[in-house]
Design a protein around this motif. Structure first.
Motif, PDB file in Angstrom:
ATOM      1  N   GLY A 307       0.882  -1.166   0.136  1.00  0.00           N
ATOM      2  CA  GLY A 307       0.005   0.042  -0.087  1.00  0.00           C
ATOM      3  C   GLY A 307       0.901   1.342  -0.167  1.00  0.00           C
ATOM      4  N   ALA A 308       2.134   1.256   0.118  1.00  0.00           N
ATOM      5  CA  ALA A 308       3.021   2.437   0.343  1.00  0.00           C
ATOM      6  C   ALA A 308       2.718   3.446  -1.057  1.00  0.00           C
ATOM      7  CB  ALA A 308       4.384   1.850   0.400  1.00  0.00           C
ATOM      8  N   ASN A 309       2.841   2.954  -2.285  1.00  0.00           N
ATOM      9  CA  ASN A 309       2.788   3.577  -3.399  1.00  0.00           C
ATOM     10  C   ASN A 309       1.331   4.153  -3.619  1.00  0.00           C
ATOM     11  OD1 ASN A 309       5.383   3.215  -4.465  1.00  0.00           O
ATOM     12  ND2 ASN A 309       5.041   1.355  -5.249  1.00  0.00           N
ATOM     13  N   VAL A 310       0.409   3.238  -3.209  1.00  0.00           N
ATOM     14  CA  VAL A 310      -1.051   3.793  -3.260  1.00  0.00           C
ATOM     15  C   VAL A 310      -1.237   5.109  -2.357  1.00  0.00           C
ATOM     16  CG1 VAL A 310      -3.546   3.139  -3.091  1.00  0.00           C
ATOM     17  CG2 VAL A 310      -1.704   1.615  -4.285  1.00  0.00           C
ATOM     18  N   MET A 311      -0.794   4.863  -1.140  1.00  0.00           N
ATOM     19  CA  MET A 311      -0.918   6.005  -0.011  1.00  0.00           C
ATOM     20  C   MET A 311      -0.228   7.143  -0.497  1.00  0.00           C
ATOM     21  SD  MET A 311      -0.190   5.532   3.928  1.00  0.00           S
ATOM     22  CE  MET A 311       1.509   5.573   3.918  1.00  0.00           C
ATOM     23  N   GLN A 312       0.994   6.966  -1.387  1.00  0.00           N
ATOM     24  CA  GLN A 312       1.427   8.130  -1.751  1.00  0.00           C
ATOM     25  C   GLN A 312       0.912   8.916  -2.708  1.00  0.00           C
ATOM     26  OE1 GLN A 312       5.232   7.582  -4.032  1.00  0.00           O
ATOM     27  NE2 GLN A 312       6.171   9.305  -3.112  1.00  0.00           N
ATOM     28  N   ARG A 313       0.239   8.207  -3.519  1.00  0.00           N
ATOM     29  CA  ARG A 313      -0.393   8.798  -4.752  1.00  0.00           C
ATOM     30  C   ARG A 313      -1.992   9.303  -4.365  1.00  0.00           C
ATOM     31  NH1 ARG A 313       0.612   3.870  -7.393  1.00  0.00           N
ATOM     32  NH2 ARG A 313      -1.367   3.275  -6.974  1.00  0.00           N
ATOM     33  N   SER A 314      -2.324   8.656  -3.339  1.00  0.00           N
ATOM     34  CA  SER A 314      -3.885   9.035  -3.039  1.00  0.00           C
ATOM     35  C   SER A 314      -3.993  10.080  -1.959  1.00  0.00           C
ATOM     36  CB  SER A 314      -4.870   7.863  -2.440  1.00  0.00           C
ATOM     37  OG  SER A 314      -4.852   7.119  -3.765  1.00  0.00           O
ATOM     38  N   ALA A 315      -3.009   9.828  -0.792  1.00  0.00           N
ATOM     39  CA  ALA A 315      -3.062  10.660   0.414  1.00  0.00           C
ATOM     40  C   ALA A 315      -1.809  11.726   0.423  1.00  0.00           C
ATOM     41  CB  ALA A 315      -3.014   9.898   1.625  1.00  0.00           C
ATOM     42  N   ASN A 316      -1.077  11.645  -0.731  1.00  0.00           N
ATOM     43  CA  ASN A 316       0.339  12.450  -0.722  1.00  0.00           C
ATOM     44  C   ASN A 316       1.091  12.327   0.564  1.00  0.00           C
ATOM     45  OD1 ASN A 316       1.609  14.503  -1.917  1.00  0.00           O
ATOM     46  ND2 ASN A 316       0.917  16.248  -0.879  1.00  0.00           N
ATOM     47  N   VAL A 317       1.168  10.940   0.903  1.00  0.00           N
ATOM     48  CA  VAL A 317       2.189  10.683   1.791  1.00  0.00           C
ATOM     49  C   VAL A 317       3.543  10.149   1.171  1.00  0.00           C
ATOM     50  CG1 VAL A 317       2.656   9.108   3.859  1.00  0.00           C
ATOM     51  CG2 VAL A 317       0.334  10.409   3.587  1.00  0.00           C
ATOM     52  N   PRO A 318       4.661  10.399   1.564  1.00  0.00           N
ATOM     53  CA  PRO A 318       5.947  10.106   1.076  1.00  0.00           C
ATOM     54  C   PRO A 318       6.129   8.317   1.388  1.00  0.00           C
ATOM     55  CG  PRO A 318       6.426  11.947   2.183  1.00  0.00           C
ATOM     56  CD  PRO A 318       4.935  11.681   2.450  1.00  0.00           C
ATOM     57  N   VAL A 319       6.582   7.704   0.569  1.00  0.00           N
ATOM     58  CA  VAL A 319       6.619   6.287   0.768  1.00  0.00           C
ATOM     59  C   VAL A 319       7.591   5.932   1.686  1.00  0.00           C
ATOM     60  CG1 VAL A 319       7.602   4.055  -0.351  1.00  0.00           C
ATOM     61  CG2 VAL A 319       6.309   5.557  -1.734  1.00  0.00           C
ATOM     62  N   THR A 320       8.534   6.804   2.119  1.00  0.00           N
ATOM     63  CA  THR A 320       9.486   6.754   3.167  1.00  0.00           C
ATOM     64  C   THR A 320       8.817   6.609   4.346  1.00  0.00           C
ATOM     65  OG1 THR A 320      10.115   9.175   3.196  1.00  0.00           O
ATOM     66  CG2 THR A 320      11.447   7.962   2.107  1.00  0.00           C
ATOM     67  N   VAL A 321       7.697   7.179   4.780  1.00  0.00           N
ATOM     68  CA  VAL A 321       6.930   7.102   6.027  1.00  0.00           C
ATOM     69  C   VAL A 321       6.647   5.621   6.295  1.00  0.00           C
ATOM     70  CG1 VAL A 321       4.917   7.620   7.052  1.00  0.00           C
ATOM     71  CG2 VAL A 321       5.960   9.362   5.723  1.00  0.00           C
ATOM     72  N   VAL A 322       6.326   4.940   5.268  1.00  0.00           N
ATOM     73  CA  VAL A 322       5.931   3.480   5.510  1.00  0.00           C
ATOM     74  C   VAL A 322       7.395   2.771   5.714  1.00  0.00           C
ATOM     75  CG1 VAL A 322       5.123   1.397   4.221  1.00  0.00           C
ATOM     76  CG2 VAL A 322       4.199   3.436   3.887  1.00  0.00           C
ATOM     77  N   TYR A 323       8.357   3.014   5.315  1.00  0.00           N
ATOM     78  CA  TYR A 323       9.605   2.373   5.701  1.00  0.00           C
ATOM     79  C   TYR A 323       9.939   2.566   6.994  1.00  0.00           C
ATOM     80  CZ  TYR A 323       9.879   1.352   0.649  1.00  0.00           C
ATOM     81  OH  TYR A 323       9.599   0.978  -0.654  1.00  0.00           O
ATOM     82  N   ALA A 324       9.681   3.985   7.237  1.00  0.00           N
ATOM     83  CA  ALA A 324       9.890   4.475   8.805  1.00  0.00           C
ATOM     84  C   ALA A 324       9.124   3.325   9.800  1.00  0.00           C
ATOM     85  CB  ALA A 324       9.580   5.885   8.931  1.00  0.00           C
ATOM     86  N   ILE A 325       7.929   3.399   9.496  1.00  0.00           N
ATOM     87  CA  ILE A 325       6.902   2.652  10.047  1.00  0.00           C
ATOM     88  C   ILE A 325       7.546   1.224  10.516  1.00  0.00           C
ATOM     89  CG2 ILE A 325       4.627   1.367  10.316  1.00  0.00           C
ATOM     90  CD1 ILE A 325       3.643   4.024   8.871  1.00  0.00           C
ATOM     91  N   GLN A 326       8.020   0.463   9.434  1.00  0.00           N
ATOM     92  CA  GLN A 326       8.788  -0.690   9.310  1.00  0.00           C
ATOM     93  C   GLN A 326       9.989  -0.650  10.662  1.00  0.00           C
ATOM     94  OE1 GLN A 326       9.328  -1.391   5.260  1.00  0.00           O
ATOM     95  NE2 GLN A 326       8.024  -3.095   5.332  1.00  0.00           N
ATOM     96  N   GLY A 327      10.968   0.243  10.135  1.00  0.00           N
ATOM     97  CA  GLY A 327      12.042   0.408  11.040  1.00  0.00           C
ATOM     98  C   GLY A 327      11.488   0.423  12.660  1.00  0.00           C
ATOM     99  N   LEU A 328      10.318   1.413  12.780  1.00  0.00           N
ATOM    100  CA  LEU A 328      10.100   1.855  14.195  1.00  0.00           C
ATOM    101  C   LEU A 328       9.632   0.753  14.754  1.00  0.00           C
ATOM    102  CD1 LEU A 328       8.437   5.238  13.308  1.00  0.00           C
ATOM    103  CD2 LEU A 328      10.384   4.804  14.987  1.00  0.00           C
ATOM    104  N   THR A 329       8.899  -0.271  13.909  1.00  0.00           N
ATOM    105  CA  THR A 329       8.432  -1.523  14.649  1.00  0.00           C
ATOM    106  C   THR A 329       9.416  -2.334  15.266  1.00  0.00           C
ATOM    107  OG1 THR A 329       6.408  -1.540  12.989  1.00  0.00           O
ATOM    108  CG2 THR A 329       6.792  -3.700  14.147  1.00  0.00           C
ATOM    109  N   VAL A 330      10.526  -2.545  14.328  1.00  0.00           N
ATOM    110  CA  VAL A 330      11.686  -3.397  14.849  1.00  0.00           C
ATOM    111  C   VAL A 330      12.022  -2.729  16.033  1.00  0.00           C
ATOM    112  CG1 VAL A 330      14.059  -4.312  14.011  1.00  0.00           C
ATOM    113  CG2 VAL A 330      11.910  -4.298  12.472  1.00  0.00           C
ATOM    114  N   LEU A 331      12.335  -1.203  16.159  1.00  0.00           N
ATOM    115  CA  LEU A 331      12.996  -0.378  16.991  1.00  0.00           C
ATOM    116  C   LEU A 331      12.097  -0.763  18.551  1.00  0.00           C
ATOM    117  CD1 LEU A 331      15.017   1.765  18.458  1.00  0.00           C
ATOM    118  CD2 LEU A 331      13.669   3.279  17.443  1.00  0.00           C
ATOM    119  N   PHE A 332      10.859  -0.848  18.400  1.00  0.00           N
ATOM    120  CA  PHE A 332      10.032  -0.723  19.573  1.00  0.00           C
ATOM    121  C   PHE A 332      10.243  -2.054  20.072  1.00  0.00           C
ATOM    122  CE2 PHE A 332       7.673   3.051  17.890  1.00  0.00           C
ATOM    123  CZ  PHE A 332       8.256   3.980  19.040  1.00  0.00           C
ATOM    124  N   ILE A 333      10.348  -3.280  18.939  1.00  0.00           N
ATOM    125  CA  ILE A 333      10.216  -4.548  19.682  1.00  0.00           C
ATOM    126  C   ILE A 333      11.451  -4.817  20.581  1.00  0.00           C
ATOM    127  CG2 ILE A 333      11.293  -5.717  17.580  1.00  0.00           C
ATOM    128  CD1 ILE A 333       8.492  -6.936  19.794  1.00  0.00           C
TER     129      ILE A 333
END
Length: 347
Positions: A307-333
């Motif tokens: 959904g990263a690219n779809v979110m970027q196109r439809s909600a104007n959110v950078p794809v890097t935010v999704v990758y940040a969420i993945q990294g943050l998940t690992v950090l928090f665990i």
């Protein structure tokens, strides 16, 4: 021990991954807000397009398949007290093994060619995983270092082959010729890229459940992981188990690479994996050895990637935010591991 102290060890492994994912999504919402977008709208688009949309769901399944197989490879090693940081390189070697079978074995029926291609990917990935297993068992070399370094060896080795003997004649970039049609995995959702690799991942998950829950080998693997000294005194071969486990881990990750070649791309590309092997480390750690959890978490990471690219196109959110969420998940665990350790020490 009080009732609260008895409950904590049971609840912590269940609550920690949930809290880690929720915390990552909350921080992700803050990042989305900073990019002048609505977090609720963005997350709605992310999950709706990845699950409720037919084509988006097909893409999610396509992304989930390699994540599941690679994270199973990391999880198997964790069961034996080992850290397989080399799933990314094993994915590349698995892709190489399957493309060699798909290119150089011709005239076979699909019923034979497809299993041979998967076997080629498994065996080459297993060989790549066995190397650090041997170095750990026989030479005492830390497997974290060897598996990490072998990632770069595999990527550059495959890159060399694709720029030289395996390169498609006249190709503008580094990629191989197309594999035979009889070596390709069937599609499971028409007009999408979703292929049978997801069933291979689910089947492998079931086999691992049988291995760990019903077989003496599974018991031996977990015994070595929990206390290798006690396992050795019990007559178990710790060295053999380490080499076997690392080979199995590499083979599972190799199947992820084979699935990408045989089910999605139909040829081997240089740098064809977008980092599935590294995502697999976070998935395996997040699931704490739970096989059902690893399926669900692989799906969650597949949703994020799909959904990263779809979110970027439809909600104007950078794809890097999704990758940040993945990294943050690992950090928090990782933070939750540290907190759990402190709680256990105090108790």
């Amino acid at each position: 021990m009080t009732k609260t102290n008895r409950i904590q060890p049971v609840l912590l492994p269940i609550l920690s991954p949930i809290i880690a994912i929720a915390s990552a999504l909350i921080v992700g919402a803050i990042l989305i807000s900073l990019s002048n977008a609505n977090p609720i709208t963005a997350y709605g688009i992310l999950f709706q397009e990845s699950l409720a949309n037919y084509y988006g769901f097909g893409n999610t399944i396509t992304k989930t398949a390699p994540l599941l197989l690679a994270s199973l490879g990391v999880l198997v090693a964790l069961k034996a007290g080992l850290f397989n940081i080399g799933a990314e390189g094993q994915i590349y070697m698995g892709g190489l093994g399957s493309v060699l079978v798909g290119l150089y074995l011709q005239g076979l029926p699909a019923l034979i060619h497809v299993p041979l291609g998967l076997l080629g990917g498994f065996l080459l990935g297993a060989a790549w995983g066995w190397i650090p297993g041997y170095l750990k068992a026989v030479r005492g070399v830390n497997e974290v270092i060897t598996t990490l370094l072998l990632n770069y060896v595999a990527l550059n080795f495959v890159g060399y082959l694709l720029n030289n003997p395996l390169k498609q004649p006249g190709a503008p970039s580094a990629y191989s010729a197309l594999i035979a049609e009889s070596a390709r995995l069937p599609l499971i959702l028409p007009q999408t890229q979703a292929h049978a690799g997801i069933f291979i991942g689910l089947f492998a998950t079931g086999l691992l459940w049988v291995l760990f829950a019903r077989s003496p080998l599974g018991y031996e693997i977990e015994a070595v992981g929990q206390n290798p000294t006690a396992a050795r005194y019990a007559g178990m071969s710790v060295k053999r188990t380490i080499m076997l486990v690392m080979a199995l881990a590499g083979g599972l990750a190799g199947l992820a690479g084979a699935g990408e070649v045989m089910g999605l791309k139909y040829r081997l590309f240089d740098r064809f994996s977008p980092g599935y092997g590294f995502d697999a480390i976070g998935i395996a750690l997040l699931c704490r050895g739970n096989l059902v959890g690893i399926v669900l978490t692989s799906l969650f990471f597949g949703i994020l990637r799909s959904g990263a690219n779809v979110m970027q196109r439809s909600a104007n959110v950078p794809v890097t935010v999704v990758y940040a969420i993945q990294g943050l998940t690992v950090l928090f665990i990782a933070i939750s591991f540290a907190i759990e350790r402190q709680i256990k020490i105090k108790n």
